[in-house]
Scaffold this motif. Sequence first.
Motif, PDB file in Angstrom:
ATOM      1  N   ALA A  44      96.089 138.692 -14.871  1.00 22.53           N
ATOM      2  CA  ALA A  44      95.648 138.741 -13.468  1.00 22.53           C
ATOM      3  C   ALA A  44      96.795 139.192 -12.561  1.00 22.53           C
ATOM      4  O   ALA A  44      96.606 140.004 -11.658  1.00 22.53           O
ATOM      5  N   VAL A  85      97.098 142.920 -12.810  1.00 26.49           N
ATOM      6  CA  VAL A  85      96.065 143.638 -12.043  1.00 26.49           C
ATOM      7  C   VAL A  85      96.498 143.778 -10.577  1.00 26.49           C
ATOM      8  O   VAL A  85      96.421 144.855  -9.983  1.00 26.49           O
ATOM      9  N   VAL A  86      96.978 142.673 -10.012  1.00 33.74           N
ATOM     10  CA  VAL A  86      97.364 142.685  -8.594  1.00 33.74           C
ATOM     11  C   VAL A  86      98.598 143.573  -8.399  1.00 33.74           C
ATOM     12  O   VAL A  86      98.659 144.393  -7.472  1.00 33.74           O
ATOM     13  N   THR A  96      93.608 151.873 -11.498  1.00 33.94           N
ATOM     14  CA  THR A  96      92.417 151.021 -11.580  1.00 33.94           C
ATOM     15  C   THR A  96      92.482 150.181 -12.848  1.00 33.94           C
ATOM     16  O   THR A  96      92.855 150.677 -13.902  1.00 33.94           O
ATOM     17  N   GLY A 142      89.646 148.470 -14.954  1.00 38.83           N
ATOM     18  CA  GLY A 142      88.196 148.324 -15.053  1.00 38.83           C
ATOM     19  C   GLY A 142      87.803 147.397 -16.194  1.00 38.83           C
ATOM     20  O   GLY A 142      86.759 146.771 -16.179  1.00 38.83           O
ATOM     21  N   PRO A 152      89.115 138.568 -21.754  1.00 40.21           N
ATOM     22  CA  PRO A 152      89.802 137.404 -22.312  1.00 40.21           C
ATOM     23  C   PRO A 152      89.154 136.962 -23.614  1.00 40.21           C
ATOM     24  O   PRO A 152      87.935 137.075 -23.763  1.00 40.21           O
ATOM     25  N   LEU A 169      82.184 146.929  -4.648  1.00 42.15           N
ATOM     26  CA  LEU A 169      81.508 148.212  -4.776  1.00 42.15           C
ATOM     27  C   LEU A 169      81.974 148.862  -6.075  1.00 42.15           C
ATOM     28  O   LEU A 169      83.169 149.086  -6.269  1.00 42.15           O
ATOM     29  N   MET A 223      87.538 143.435  -9.079  1.00 44.95           N
ATOM     30  CA  MET A 223      88.556 143.093 -10.078  1.00 44.95           C
ATOM     31  C   MET A 223      89.822 142.560  -9.416  1.00 44.95           C
ATOM     32  O   MET A 223      90.374 141.532  -9.821  1.00 44.95           O
ATOM     33  N   VAL A 224      90.278 143.272  -8.392  1.00 45.52           N
ATOM     34  CA  VAL A 224      91.502 142.843  -7.713  1.00 45.52           C
ATOM     35  C   VAL A 224      91.284 141.492  -7.034  1.00 45.52           C
ATOM     36  O   VAL A 224      92.143 140.594  -7.102  1.00 45.52           O
ATOM     37  N   ALA A 236      91.277 138.802  -9.700  1.00 47.29           N
ATOM     38  CA  ALA A 236      92.620 138.605 -10.253  1.00 47.29           C
ATOM     39  C   ALA A 236      93.495 137.826  -9.269  1.00 47.29           C
ATOM     40  O   ALA A 236      94.245 136.922  -9.657  1.00 47.29           O
ATOM     41  N   ARG A 237      93.384 138.165  -7.982  1.00 48.79           N
ATOM     42  CA  ARG A 237      94.152 137.412  -6.974  1.00 48.79           C
ATOM     43  C   ARG A 237      93.737 135.942  -6.985  1.00 48.79           C
ATOM     44  O   ARG A 237      94.571 135.048  -6.817  1.00 48.79           O
ATOM     45  N   VAL A 251      92.632 134.196  -9.558  1.00 47.23           N
ATOM     46  CA  VAL A 251      93.219 133.553 -10.744  1.00 47.23           C
ATOM     47  C   VAL A 251      94.650 133.106 -10.456  1.00 47.23           C
ATOM     48  O   VAL A 251      95.050 131.979 -10.761  1.00 47.23           O
ATOM     49  N   PHE A 286      86.335 135.376 -17.476  1.00 47.50           N
ATOM     50  CA  PHE A 286      86.624 136.453 -16.502  1.00 47.50           C
ATOM     51  C   PHE A 286      85.868 137.661 -17.014  1.00 47.50           C
ATOM     52  O   PHE A 286      86.238 138.259 -18.019  1.00 47.50           O
ATOM     53  N   PRO A 339      84.158 141.218 -16.012  1.00 42.98           N
ATOM     54  CA  PRO A 339      83.838 142.323 -15.107  1.00 42.98           C
ATOM     55  C   PRO A 339      82.597 143.074 -15.572  1.00 42.98           C
ATOM     56  O   PRO A 339      82.362 143.187 -16.776  1.00 42.98           O
ATOM     57  N   GLY A 361      82.856 146.635 -16.862  1.00 45.25           N
ATOM     58  CA  GLY A 361      83.978 146.298 -17.731  1.00 45.25           C
ATOM     59  C   GLY A 361      84.485 147.456 -18.570  1.00 45.25           C
ATOM     60  O   GLY A 361      84.931 147.251 -19.687  1.00 45.25           O
ATOM     61  N   GLN A 409      85.934 152.608 -14.468  1.00 44.76           N
ATOM     62  CA  GLN A 409      84.978 152.252 -13.427  1.00 44.76           C
ATOM     63  C   GLN A 409      85.464 150.991 -12.713  1.00 44.76           C
ATOM     64  O   GLN A 409      85.750 149.974 -13.353  1.00 44.76           O
ATOM     65  N   ILE A 410      85.592 151.075 -11.386  1.00 52.75           N
ATOM     66  CA  ILE A 410      85.887 149.869 -10.609  1.00 52.75           C
ATOM     67  C   ILE A 410      84.678 148.957 -10.763  1.00 52.75           C
ATOM     68  O   ILE A 410      83.562 149.372 -10.442  1.00 52.75           O
ATOM     69  N   PRO A 411      84.852 147.733 -11.273  1.00 54.59           N
ATOM     70  CA  PRO A 411      83.669 146.904 -11.489  1.00 54.59           C
ATOM     71  C   PRO A 411      83.046 146.476 -10.167  1.00 54.59           C
ATOM     72  O   PRO A 411      83.750 146.119  -9.233  1.00 54.59           O
ATOM     73  N   GLU A 420      89.800 141.341   0.638  1.00 55.39           N
ATOM     74  CA  GLU A 420      89.492 142.462  -0.255  1.00 55.39           C
ATOM     75  C   GLU A 420      88.139 143.097   0.058  1.00 55.39           C
ATOM     76  O   GLU A 420      87.668 143.959  -0.699  1.00 55.39           O
TER      77      GLU A 420
END
Lengths: 408, 408
Positions: free
Chosen positions: A241, A244-245, A261, A263, A267, B221, B237-238, B241-242, B244, B265, B267, B270, B274-276, B311
Amino acid sequence: MLRANGGRLKASLLEMGKIGGTAAGGVTRLTLSDADKQARDLFAAWARDAGLSVRVDDLGNQYARLEGSEPSAPPVLLGSHLDTVPAGGKFDGAFGVLTALEVARTLRDAGVRTRRSIEVVNFTNEEGARFEPAMIASGTLAGQFAPDYIYDRRDREGRSFGEELDRIGYRGSAANRPEEIHAYIETHIEQGPVLEAEGLPLAAVEGVLGLEWVNVTFKGLSQHAGPSPMRSRRDAMVAAARAVVALRDLALEYPDPAVVTVGRFQPIPGVINQIPGEVIVGIDMRLPSAQVLDEVGERARGLIQRIATEEKVDALVETIRKVPPTIFDRGLVELIEAEIVAEGLPRKRMTSGAGHDAVYINEIAPTAMLFVRTVGGKSHCETEAINWEDAQQAADVLLRVVMRLAGS
Amino acid sequence: MLRANGGRLKASLLEMGKIGGTAAGGVTRLTLSDADKQARDLFAAWARDAGLSVRVDDLGNQYARLEGSEPSAPPVLLGSHLDTVPAGGKFDGAFGVLTALEVARTLRDAGVRTRRSIEVVNFTNEEGARFEPAMIASGTLAGQFAPDYIYDRRDREGRSFGEELDRIGYRGSAANRPEEIHAYIETHIEQGPVLEAEGLPLAAVEGVLGLEWVNVTFKGLSQHAGPSPMRSRRDAMVAAARAVVALRDLALEYPDPAVVTVGRFQPIPGVINQIPGEVIVGIDMRLPSAQVLDEVGERARGLIQRIATEEKVDALVETIRKVPPTIFDRGLVELIEAEIVAEGLPRKRMTSGAGHDAVYINEIAPTAMLFVRTVGGKSHCETEAINWEDAQQAADVLLRVVMRLAGS
């Protein structure tokens, strides 16, 4: 001034969109499926009706040719692809093929005979949604893959590209591949929000971002969530995580169109009451220059290892794909840009974030692309949409670009 | 001073560990499976050999009774469970049942007749790995579930608890449930690293952390990774993750044994490019008091909403389980602690992070637990292990606790 028939283009896009059409208004037309065969048949029928001759090469690529006055001169190639992702939209790919067909129809209707022939292409398997990798057929034209490798690609049910090509009756002859190509122009939906945000319908595309795909496996210690004190954990979830950030923050240091990105985030075991022992993260980095692509890749690896060390986990980093940036032919980009301006629209150049068949064809012929605004920037989804006025302008710009290139 | 037979306890644990044993030295013995039936049969045979009478109640719980000199006095109940998670270990559950059996064997061998009867219990379906929820049979004894609800629980193949109970021949009579229980003592592996880190073999367990499970769905989106500029994204996703990372940092503000874990976790879709559009996160919060459980839950909700706003995504928060902290009987905890000290070991009390059948039995009878050090803090895995000297000491402490409680 000659103009394309926007109404016919719209009708063709909507008609084509019914093939593999979904209840929610999208399209599922996986390459070499029955729906793809129907789409190919319809495209060929329309092309023949417009007086074009249709041929198919050994990869299933279809070419519809409007003969020029000088048949031996290398043709102008236009097009894109008719396959879609599952639950995709009506425009990704089809817009480029049918805009090109509309240009040919318009020229034919107006009795305009160009010096060079014009060929409208439908490339097989652009999406890679059924057979990996994507853009397999244009890649083979560019010498990147051997046909035997292509024929043996298999879908999730184990059926091969070659068998499916035979099944739908679209294995043609290698002799039907294009020889020399004078220029290739691909019209495509932008698939992003930039043109909409700037209030512009069209852009000349000067290249495609370089790309690196990396899988990172964070390996920590899988423990029961309850009896494992926070300070003794080696938590792969927290490490992944944090990565990702940090990767998002890294991307923000670079100007648009640089993007990073995540995507995929997986886990193991992925249940609520167990600290995962392993998390696999898939990272997609796209940068406009080879140097910055390398730089961001290196910085990403650095931050991943730093976070892994801090969280007392291991991080295994594996590059699964790396493609350098594509720079399209400058003269073609300027020509497209000039015709956008001639249409009365603002000058606009941009770099594509997504890959296209144009990336491979660029290796064997002068190539450029024309982007059309995408509603909400949304693509690869059932609500993918364009404005019909934009489609008219795209067809008109493409028409004039083709007339310049083919000579009229 | 009377001592348990540590060699016999070890042999029994290893013999029981062969039932459902895996190649890697672990155990897969899902409740009401063929392996579970074999384990039950072996336990019953051992108990009868030791002169205990065995009965089964309507939930499949087995009770092996060593009759006291005053049969009508409420018995001392000891035990745990013989089911395991898939690819679990030889000790989680079995250690509590077989240590209790060893105590009964030792008393019998020594000819010690206690005033109260002693009952060794094997609870059905503690793990919940096959039929949810966990600890279903002790929960039913405590009046938390109706038998009909239990019988209709189904595994992933659709087989019901009731059918499987009949199939293995372990549906007994409701009349065989215990009536009044004088005290319940559950011996169990710690399943965490605390005792090992402190160099201690045993601890008296004074309670179990309160727990809240929350699922959060972050909705942003979904966009193609390439053509979507960083600053225009609404990236689920971001945001997830933040969350978490922030939840981990929140937990670190509280002293041990407070824990907050994200194990799930997910997505959607996934895939790497692709941005989930959606990420589902499962949060496990365990705190030692009801007040702090509420406080952490509230702070977690606050930080999730703050991150979601920053976000530009939505966050839907749903509590899926909330269990207040368990406080065991103070007198029993002090008795166990005193017998640990009498064994020559340091005084140690702790709170369990994991739930146990003792949580439910605590609602109907004075209850406490005895923890034994777990090698590496690892459990629910094939390498789960204990030190045999620790097992001897646990059995000796339990023996003396039982002699005090049952009167000898």
